[in-house]
Enzyme design. Structure first.
Site, PDB file in Angstrom:
ATOM      1  NE  ARG A 187      -2.388  -1.183   3.344  1.00 33.78           N
ATOM      2  CZ  ARG A 187      -2.966  -1.347   4.527  1.00 33.78           C
ATOM      3  NH1 ARG A 187      -4.252  -1.166   4.651  1.00 33.78           N
ATOM      4  NH2 ARG A 187      -2.255  -1.674   5.592  1.00 33.78           N
ATOM      5  CG  ASP A 219      10.374 -24.233   9.972  1.00 28.55           C
ATOM      6  OD1 ASP A 219      11.499 -23.728  10.124  1.00 28.55           O
ATOM      7  OD2 ASP A 219       9.724 -24.728  10.909  1.00 28.55           O
ATOM      8  CG  HIS A 220      13.972 -19.128   8.672  1.00 29.17           C
ATOM      9  ND1 HIS A 220      13.122 -18.906   9.719  1.00 29.17           N
ATOM     10  CD2 HIS A 220      15.210 -18.852   9.142  1.00 29.17           C
ATOM     11  CE1 HIS A 220      13.809 -18.503  10.771  1.00 29.17           C
ATOM     12  NE2 HIS A 220      15.089 -18.455  10.457  1.00 29.17           N
ATOM     13  CE  LYS A 233      18.322 -21.102  10.645  1.00 27.40           C
ATOM     14  NZ  LYS A 233      18.940 -19.788  10.667  1.00 27.40           N
ATOM     15  CD  GLU A 247      16.326 -16.180  18.785  1.00 25.66           C
ATOM     16  OE1 GLU A 247      16.521 -15.599  17.724  1.00 25.66           O
ATOM     17  OE2 GLU A 247      15.201 -16.277  19.309  1.00 25.66           O
ATOM     18  CG  ASP A 266       8.908 -16.735  17.753  1.00 28.14           C
ATOM     19  OD1 ASP A 266       8.427 -16.409  16.646  1.00 28.14           O
ATOM     20  OD2 ASP A 266      10.038 -16.375  18.140  1.00 28.14           O
ATOM     21  CG  HIS A 287      12.008 -22.316  13.625  1.00 28.18           C
ATOM     22  ND1 HIS A 287      11.535 -22.252  12.339  1.00 28.18           N
ATOM     23  CD2 HIS A 287      11.958 -21.043  14.109  1.00 28.18           C
ATOM     24  CE1 HIS A 287      11.209 -20.992  12.056  1.00 28.18           C
ATOM     25  NE2 HIS A 287      11.453 -20.241  13.113  1.00 28.18           N
ATOM     26  CE  LYS A 323      12.791 -14.012  20.530  1.00 23.31           C
ATOM     27  NZ  LYS A 323      13.369 -14.156  19.175  1.00 23.31           N
ATOM     28  CE  LYS A 369      22.952 -15.959  15.607  1.00 24.93           C
ATOM     29  NZ  LYS A 369      21.534 -16.320  15.523  1.00 24.93           N
TER      30      LYS A 369
HETATM   31  C1  BG6 Z   1      11.882 -16.612  13.755  1.00 19.49           C
HETATM   32  C2  BG6 Z   1      11.333 -16.183  15.077  1.00 19.49           C
HETATM   33  O1  BG6 Z   1      11.052 -17.548  13.147  1.00 19.49           O
HETATM   34  O2  BG6 Z   1      13.159 -17.192  13.964  1.00 19.49           O
HETATM   35  C3  BG6 Z   1      12.265 -15.218  15.793  1.00 19.49           C
HETATM   36  O3  BG6 Z   1      10.074 -15.559  14.870  1.00 19.49           O
HETATM   37  C4  BG6 Z   1      13.640 -15.815  15.892  1.00 19.49           C
HETATM   38  O4  BG6 Z   1      11.776 -14.873  17.080  1.00 19.49           O
HETATM   39  C5  BG6 Z   1      14.102 -16.298  14.533  1.00 19.49           C
HETATM   40  O5  BG6 Z   1      14.526 -14.816  16.379  1.00 19.49           O
HETATM   41  C6  BG6 Z   1      15.419 -17.031  14.617  1.00 19.49           C
HETATM   42  O6  BG6 Z   1      15.875 -17.306  13.316  1.00 19.49           O
HETATM   43  P1  BG6 Z   1      17.438 -17.455  13.018  1.00 19.49           P
HETATM   44  O7  BG6 Z   1      17.505 -17.869  11.589  1.00 19.49           O
HETATM   45  O8  BG6 Z   1      18.050 -16.111  13.291  1.00 19.49           O
HETATM   46  O9  BG6 Z   1      17.918 -18.498  13.983  1.00 19.49           O
END
Ligand code: BG6
Length: 495
Positions: free
Chosen positions: A46, A181-182, A186, A220, A239, A244, A344, A349
């Site tokens: 938009r 699901d990213h 990886k 994280e 989340d 994941h 968090k 990390k």
């Molecule tokens: C996301 C979550 O799906 O994955 C975030 O919503 C999280 O809260 C993130 O920080 C972590 O992804 P990566 O690839 O940085 O480990």
């Protein structure tokens, strides 16, 4: 192999995900020669952009987030010729004709039919309307070349995930739907399948006879990163665990696939999900721990308590840490605990999987060497370190038979030259190729929600009395240590 001619429409074209991840991923695919010659990516939103002001905006994102930065201006000039912007409101049904026209014009220009991909990088509440409007386009009936990509969160609970699955299933064929699901994109996550099934060495040991327990940690050091409004309605379990971490658990626990066919892999994974024990409400208390961070200091920086974050309620019961002891009730894994934790603002990390093997059955060494005797352990580091370490015992040099644990290490950076593609590059290329192996099927999403539902129910009913209960920069609440210590184990934190 390059995919066929493709047009990628990105709903949420002016949003953060596109800026940080999607456009940089497409740009890198183009540099590496993976995009088809006939390629276009169209941001939809938009915000009022012209093609050229939109490209300028995305260029800033490339400068900040692209994996490859050499000759950036020249390379961007070439790539950005494929970038366009369509100013429209996704909720305005009449506006969708613009999309159909855009595709028609492009196909005329290219003199060929193209794959058309709709990527919904938008807030979850917008997904049903956009999908419904897209579903009305005659174009979307072409199941072989039109695909829709849906970002997480996929539903808020079992019921909403089911209604979203039903809605999408009524509009598109399952093979057109790519639920992202990213983590599955990886490199180190994909490598789990290579490690397990391209080697004869590990699989014979990969079961309850030799494995004592498994740990999956996704720690994280960041907090909400400006997403308080979203996170407050989500929490760590939704989340990270529902998607994941359960997906990683599936890759660790699944049976050997017969082939790399998308449905074959996903069938094997869904078998794991359906074998995970569903907790009774009483069992939730013994097997799941939640935490929320207090005010403190992380890496020299002040952190406000979660409850004081923007978008968060003052008496919030949302968890920013979760640890769960899962059981996979099948022949291979009966009795083997899978400890999973994420949070968090933790100390480090680190996403890693620890496979701890049972001790050698008999100790034949001098009693003095027993102190340093440790079970074998395989640690798969997903990020930021990318390595696999195998711990075993060695004889410490000297005149007596003293034992010492040592490690064999495989490190990606040492073993392979060059950069690794980012998860979104792999996944976007897969969508263009029509390969759904690394995407979630409807039944996987459903089963994963079933697994976490009892925990969510109990946590919602029983308000936490001890929040906030962990210091930022720590490893989470004390109860998380107790969860694993009661079984005689401890969380493995590799420095
Ligand atoms: C996301 C979550 O799906 O994955 C975030 O919503 C999280 O809260 C993130 O920080 C972590 O992804 P990566 O690839 O940085 O480990």
């Amino acid at each position: 192999k390059r995919p066929p001619a493709s047009i990628v429409f990105i709903f949420g074209g002016s949003g953060d995900l596109n800026y940080r991840k999607l456009t940089p991923a497409l740009y890198n695919l183009s540099l590496d020669g993976y995009l088809p010659e006939q390629f276009a990516v169209v941001g939809i939103g938009r915000s009022k952009y012209s093609d050229s002001s939109y490209r300028d905006r995305l260029l800033e994102g490339i400068k900040a987030f692209s994996r490859q930065k050499d000759d950036l201006d020249t390379n961007w000039d070439v790539f950005s010729k494929s970038v366009a912007y369509l100013n429209m409101d996704g909720e305005d049904a009449d506006a969708y004709k613009k999309i159909a026209d855009w595709v028609n014009d492009k196909e005329k220009e290219w003199k060929t039919q193209a794959n058309v991909i709709f990527y919904l990088a938008v807030a979850p509440q917008l997904v049903p309307d956009i999908a419904t409007n897209l579903g009305k386009l005659p174009l979307c009936g072409d199941t072989s070349r039109v695909r829709i990509v849906v970002e997480k969160p996929f539903g808020h609970d079992l019921e909403s995930a089911r209604s979203l699955n039903n809605l999408l299933g009524g509009l598109f064929a399952e093979k057109q739907i790519y639920r992202i699901d990213h983590y599955l994109g990886k490199e180190t996550v994909q490598n789990i399948l290579a490690l397990r099934f391209a080697n004869a060495l590990f699989e014979p040991l990969w079961n309850r006879n030799y494995i004592d327990h498994i740990q999956i940690t996704a720690a994280e050091t960041v907090g909400l990163e400006g997403r308080g409004g979203y996170y407050e309605t989500s929490g760590a379990l939704r989340d990270m665990v529902q998607n994941h971490l359960l997906q990683i658990l599936c890759l660790i626990a699944m049976e050997a696939p017969v082939s790399f066919d998308a449905d074959e892999i996903r069938n094997k994974k869904v078998d794991v999900l359906s074998a995970i024990r569903h907790f009774t409400h009483e069992a939730v208390r013994d097997n799941a721990v939640r935490g929320q961070y207090d005010a403190g200091v992380v890496k020299g920086k002040k952190v406000v308590a979660y409850r004081d974050e923007e978008g968060v309620k003052h008496e919030s019961a949302t968890e920013t840490f979760a640890a769960v002891k899962f059981f996979v009730d099948n022949w291979r894994w009966s009795g083997v605990p899978f400890y999973v934790r994420t949070g968090k603002f933790l100390q480090q990390k680190k996403t890693q999987i620890t496979i701890e093997f049972k001790s050698a059955p008999h100790f034949a060494f001098p009693q003095e060497s027993a102190d340093t005797w440790r079970p074998n352990r395989l640690i798969i580091s997903i990020q930021p370190d990318m390595d696999i370490r195998l711990r075993f015992q060695a004889k410490r040099p000297g005149q007596s038979m003293m034992l010492n644990p040592v490690e064999m290490v495989f490190n990606y950076m040492d073993a392979f030259d060059g950069q690794q593609p980012e998860a979104y590059e792999t996944l976007l290329l897969d969508v263009m190729q029509g390969d759904a192996t690394l995407f979630m099927r409807a039944d996987q999403v459903d089963q994963a929600w079933q697994v976490v539902t009892p925990i969510l129910d109990v946590w919602q009913k029983r308000q936490p009395v001890d929040f906030p209960n962990y210091q930022p920069g720590s490893w989470g609440p004390e109860d998380a240590e107790a969860l694993i210590a009661q079984d005689g184990h401890h969380w493995v934190n590799v420095k």
